[in-house]
Design a protein around this motif. Structure first.
Motif, PDB file in Angstrom:
ATOM      1  N   VAL A  18      10.011  15.250  -7.134  1.00  0.00           N
ATOM      2  CA  VAL A  18       9.732  13.852  -6.772  1.00  0.00           C
ATOM      3  C   VAL A  18       9.100  13.820  -5.389  1.00  0.00           C
ATOM      4  N   ALA A  19       7.846  13.442  -5.311  1.00  0.00           N
ATOM      5  CA  ALA A  19       7.141  13.388  -4.028  1.00  0.00           C
ATOM      6  C   ALA A  19       7.702  12.256  -3.169  1.00  0.00           C
ATOM      7  N   PHE A  20       7.716  12.491  -1.881  1.00  0.00           N
ATOM      8  CA  PHE A  20       8.204  11.455  -0.956  1.00  0.00           C
ATOM      9  C   PHE A  20       7.009  10.680  -0.424  1.00  0.00           C
ATOM     10  N   VAL A  21       6.887   9.434  -0.824  1.00  0.00           N
ATOM     11  CA  VAL A  21       5.847   8.532  -0.313  1.00  0.00           C
ATOM     12  C   VAL A  21       6.525   7.201   0.020  1.00  0.00           C
ATOM     13  N   GLY A  44       1.240   5.412  14.157  1.00  0.00           N
ATOM     14  CA  GLY A  44       2.334   6.205  13.636  1.00  0.00           C
ATOM     15  C   GLY A  44       3.638   5.414  13.622  1.00  0.00           C
ATOM     16  N   GLN A  45       4.368   5.577  12.570  1.00  0.00           N
ATOM     17  CA  GLN A  45       5.642   4.868  12.418  1.00  0.00           C
ATOM     18  C   GLN A  45       6.768   5.885  12.218  1.00  0.00           C
ATOM     19  N   ARG A  46       7.897   5.564  12.800  1.00  0.00           N
ATOM     20  CA  ARG A  46       9.103   6.376  12.601  1.00  0.00           C
ATOM     21  C   ARG A  46      10.276   5.429  12.333  1.00  0.00           C
ATOM     22  N   HIS A 104       8.538   9.634   8.785  1.00  0.00           N
ATOM     23  CA  HIS A 104       7.303   9.560   9.561  1.00  0.00           C
ATOM     24  C   HIS A 104       6.162   9.174   8.625  1.00  0.00           C
ATOM     25  N   TYR A 105       5.379   8.191   9.032  1.00  0.00           N
ATOM     26  CA  TYR A 105       4.179   7.841   8.280  1.00  0.00           C
ATOM     27  C   TYR A 105       3.239   7.069   9.199  1.00  0.00           C
ATOM     28  N   VAL A 152       0.849  -1.190   0.000  1.00  0.00           N
ATOM     29  CA  VAL A 152       0.000   0.000   0.000  1.00  0.00           C
ATOM     30  C   VAL A 152       0.885   1.241   0.000  1.00  0.00           C
ATOM     31  N   GLU A 153       0.511   2.209  -0.841  1.00  0.00           N
ATOM     32  CA  GLU A 153       1.258   3.469  -0.887  1.00  0.00           C
ATOM     33  C   GLU A 153       0.676   4.448   0.122  1.00  0.00           C
ATOM     34  N   LEU A 154       1.558   5.059   0.908  1.00  0.00           N
ATOM     35  CA  LEU A 154       1.125   5.958   1.980  1.00  0.00           C
ATOM     36  C   LEU A 154       1.890   7.270   1.906  1.00  0.00           C
TER      37      LEU A 154
END
Length: 272
Positions: free
Chosen positions: A110-113, A93-95, A86-87, A61-63
């Motif tokens: 370039v977006a960061f995902v 929440g994940q780090r 961070h996502y 899954v793209e987040l």
């Protein structure tokens, strides 16, 4: 040239032992460098492969994510990204730390995902890692080549030591005293003081001429000179391209005083 010394010839133990130990130690160093480098390359290649598999996994899954990072320039050329990602995945929440080097900076467009697999929210691959994939492969290949070069240096030194040991062995069997012409002599200085004398000699054998170098520490004496244009050396017809240039005190030969005198009588122009 008639041999003025009875056989078997004796050489200084330190000269032989240093080359034996040096041969073993340098070969081991080269092997260790190759093994360590191979493990680093294997690990990094594995990491790149797992990133690609995760990114292209149809179940991933793209987040949206945020990368709090800084960019350092390694060697003034290579951008090195490091920071904290961070996502939110699976409602939590994940780090995670992220660091990688590449050959060019990633464009701001370039977006960061990130992409994560269901049930494994802590493992991710970012769009920036994937964008820099080619550059990271290039850097890994350059690292492997550089490591090979570093390993080659001790391996070649070990081979030179092994050849010197082989020459000592042959000199015991069929060695001869020869006069070799000086092609070049250079005194190397460091901080204004002489640190070594490098003598280049010519060895003519089998319709070929070989050039070989001999190093001497000035405080221990230079080569055994015969006039201004020749030096005294030990040579074996079994190894025609090699020779051992003697120091002015006949080192590394172990020679009794009476034999030193007999040898110098054969070369009255040599220094006493």
């Amino acid at each position: 040239m008639a041999l003025p010394l009875p056989r078997p010839w004796r050489f200084v133990n330190g000269y032989r032992n240093r080359r034996r130990v040096g041969t073993i130690a340098l070969r081991l160093l080269a092997i260790v460098l190759l093994l360590v480098g191979a493990e680093v390359v294997r690990r990094d290649l594995g990491g790149l492969r797992m990133e690609s598999e995760l990114w292209h996994d149809p179940t991933a899954v793209e987040l949206p994510a945020r990368f709090d990072h800084v960019v350092d320039d390694r060697l003034g050329l290579l951008p090195y990204y490091r920071g904290l990602v961070h996502y939110t995945a699976d409602g939590a929440g994940q780090r995670a730390d992220l660091a990688f080097a590449t050959t060019t900076r990633i464009p701001p467009a370039v977006a960061f995902v990130v992409r994560v697999r269901p049930g494994a929210p802590g493992a991710f691959c970012s769009s920036w890692q994937l964008h820099a994939r080619t550059g990271r492969h290039v850097l890994l290949a350059l690292f492997a080549l550089l490591l090979l070069a570093f390993a080659l240096v001790p391996w070649l030194l070990a081979r030179a030591f092994a050849r010197q040991l082989a020459l000592l062995h042959q000199l015991q069997r069929d060695g001869e005293f020869v006069r070799l012409p000086i092609v070049r002599e250079q005194v190397v200085h460091e901080h204004g003081a002489p640190t070594r004398i490098v003598v280049t000699v010519a060895i003519g054998a089998a319709a070929r001429t070989y050039r070989r170098h001999a190093w001497f520490v000035p405080r221990r004496g230079g080569p055994f000179r015969i006039g201004d244009e020749q030096v005294l050396a030990l040579w074996s017809p079994s190894l025609p391209g090699a020779a051992l240039v003697l120091r002015e005190d006949l080192w590394p030969l172990q020679v009794e005083p009476e034999w030193q005198a007999a040898l110098r009588q054969l070369h009255p122009t040599a220094p006493v």
